[in-house]
Design an enzyme around this catalytic site. Structure first.
Site, PDB file in Angstrom:
ATOM      1  N   ASP A   1      -6.850   1.122   1.052  1.00  0.00           N
ATOM      2  CA  ASP A   1      -6.873   1.227   2.509  1.00  0.00           C
ATOM      3  C   ASP A   1      -8.285   0.877   2.991  1.00  0.00           C
ATOM      4  OD1 ASP A   1      -8.421   3.406   1.821  1.00  0.00           O
ATOM      5  OD2 ASP A   1      -7.382   4.810   3.139  1.00  0.00           O
TER       6      ASP A   1
ATOM      7  N   LYS B   1       0.830  -1.202   0.000  1.00  0.00           N
ATOM      8  CA  LYS B   1       0.000   0.000   0.000  1.00  0.00           C
ATOM      9  C   LYS B   1       0.868   1.257   0.000  1.00  0.00           C
ATOM     10  CE  LYS B   1      -2.519   1.113   3.684  1.00  0.00           C
ATOM     11  NZ  LYS B   1      -2.265   2.524   4.115  1.00  0.00           N
TER      12      LYS B   1
END
Length: 214
Positions: free
Chosen positions: A142, A124
């Protein structure tokens, strides 16, 4: 988990996102690729606002890997003490800074594999840096994007990896560059976890969320 929306509906949704905000921006403050990398690494399990509050003074004195090493871990800790897991994060920032100096000439690499090899940098974080700094159509999933994707049917998936693939597979190419920012901002301010503002949602008519609020 909502059923995947069809291509034309997904296109209509992103056309609305683009019309409302043609150039969405991430909210983490940074001045270069290195400070962006550090800010994103610090943001794990923390809010962007909380990170920005801590890094304002930090980045004025340590905006390169070399300056961070010169600052030292204990002084870094003092700057980021208000952020969760600050000691672990400080140790990782020092380690990745040393690697950047010794192996990359002090520059942040533009490859996902190289970024993910750095301490404290997961997929991420790497995708955020690739997207925000290097302008790659990388999708950093997320909790906000996971929630929006599954509630609406834009990009449903059982885990973050499958949601990332759903964005890549189902969002038209022209919207890929900004897709993750449109989705994260929508989740942060409109499609909130506890009280989604469905009545103020610009894509409500397309959304498959069954528990819509007024």
């Amino acid at each position: 988990m909502a059923k995947q929306l069809d291509y034309h509906t997904v296109r209509a949704i992103f056309e609305r996102f683009r019309a409302a905000e043609p150039e969405p921006k991430g909210e983490l403050e940074h001045v270069n690729a290195y400070t962006l990398l550090v800010a994103v690494a610090l943001s794990a399990q923390a809010t962007d606002a909380g990170v920005n509050k801590a890094t304002g003074a930090l980045f004025r004195v340590a905006d390169t890997p070399r300056k961070m090493l010169d600052l030292g871990e204990e002084r870094l800790v003092e700057h980021i003490r208000t952020i969760g897991l600050f000691r672990t994060k400080a140790a990782n920032v020092m380690k990745l800074s040393r690697i950047l100096v010794e192996e990359y000439g002090g520059e942040v690499p533009s490859s996902r594999a190289a970024l993910q090899s750095l301490p404290g940098v997961g997929r991420k974080t790497a995708n955020v840096v690739l997207n925000m700094w290097w302008k790659h159509p990388a999708q950093a999933v997320d909790t906000h994007i996971f929630r929006v994707g599954n509630r609406t049917g834009i990009c449903p998936g059982k885990d973050v990896a499958s949601v990332e693939r759903a964005i890549e597979d189902n969002v038209p190419t022209e919207f890929q560059r900004h897709a993750h920012h449109w989705l994260i901002l929508h989740g942060r301010y409109t499609c909130r976890a506890r009280k989604p503002a469905c009545g103020a949602c610009l894509i409500e008519e397309f959304c498959r969320f069954e528990e819509k609020s007024a």
